[in-house]
Design an enzyme around this catalytic site. Structure first.
Site, PDB file in Angstrom:
ATOM      1  N   LYS A 245     -19.773  16.530  37.255  1.00  0.00           N
ATOM      2  CA  LYS A 245     -20.344  15.788  36.120  1.00  0.00           C
ATOM      3  C   LYS A 245     -21.632  15.113  36.587  1.00  0.00           C
ATOM      4  CE  LYS A 245     -18.510  12.892  32.407  1.00  0.00           C
ATOM      5  NZ  LYS A 245     -17.443  11.954  32.069  1.00  0.00           N
ATOM      6  N   ILE A 246     -22.701  15.399  35.873  1.00  0.00           N
ATOM      7  CA  ILE A 246     -24.045  14.989  36.305  1.00  0.00           C
ATOM      8  C   ILE A 246     -24.746  14.265  35.160  1.00  0.00           C
ATOM      9  CG2 ILE A 246     -26.320  15.950  36.958  1.00  0.00           C
ATOM     10  CD1 ILE A 246     -24.742  18.241  38.306  1.00  0.00           C
TER      11      ILE A 246
END
Ligand code: G3P
Length: 220
Positions: free
Chosen positions: A87-88
């Protein structure tokens, strides 16, 4: 529509898994902190514990804000389990990290999406999921569901594979509205999922069925 649970609470994840409708989990640093999970080793162990409960994708968020750090963390996270999705955050460095990971075949979830332009960029960079935060938009009098619809339209126009993961879902109506507009995934609390099954007429109807059965079968 896939149902993800948005929590780091293992008991709630187990409960949602037991219901039989769970397709994955999303977490973030705030949710980890809420459960009192601190320190890199504990956090990594906690992700593993989550992966051991669920069958689908588990989003694990990087906390670095520079590209090198995001890549290093993402590469460590995917070692935990095949279910991990990196998750960025939607930043300039984040877009570069999405591109890096998509080139390597690593699944990503671009978080903190609040506009169609951000979602377009994330899709062009090859994100597996984009997470528009509908509850937080609603909080500031902006229509979160309208953003989901807009992103779905743009992705359809160009055949992007990126899945629209409606995040910051707060209540059952959000889930229903996400399903109406065709979101690929929604992530929300267990309470919102369980609220879907409730209806007073169901309770009244069941009570009547059971009392009528008792009348006809007094000795059971
Ligand atoms: O998935 C994003 C989510 O954790 C944010 O939810 O309720 O903090 O806006 P909320």
């Amino acid at each position: 529509m896939k149902f993800f649970i948005d929590t780091a609470n293992l008991a709630e994840i187990q409960e949602a898994q037991a219901l039989g409708v769970l397709d994955g989990v999303t977490t973030n640093p705030s949710l980890m902190a809420k459960e009192g999970i601190t320190g890199r080793d504990n956090i990594m162990r906690h992700y593993k514990a989550i992966c051991d409960i669920v069958e689908g994708d588990v989003s694990a968020e990087v906390i670095s804000i520079d590209l090198a750090g995001m890549i290093r963390e993402g590469e460590e996270l995917i070692e935990i389990d095949d279910k991990i999705v990196v998750k960025i955050p939607m930043t300039k460095e984040g877009v570069k990290a999405l591109k890096y990971f998509s080139g390597k075949g690593v699944r990503t979830n671009c978080t903190l999406i609040f506009s169609a332009g951000q979602a377009l960029l994330a899709a062009k960079a090859g994100a597996t999921y984009v997470s528009p935060f509908i509850g937080r938009l609603d909080d500031i009098s902006t229509d979160g569901i309208a953003l989901i619809e807009q992103i779905l339209l743009i992705y359809r126009n160009y055949g992007f594979d990126t899945q629209v993961l409606a995040a910051s879902v707060r209540h059952p109506m959000h889930i229903i509205q996400c399903a109406e507009v065709g979101a690929d995934v929604m992530t929300g609390p267990l309470s919102a999922m369980e609220a879907l099954l409730k209806h007073p007429l169901t309770d009244i109807g069941l009570e009547k069925f059971l009392s009528d059965y008792k009348k006809g079968n007094p000795n059971t």
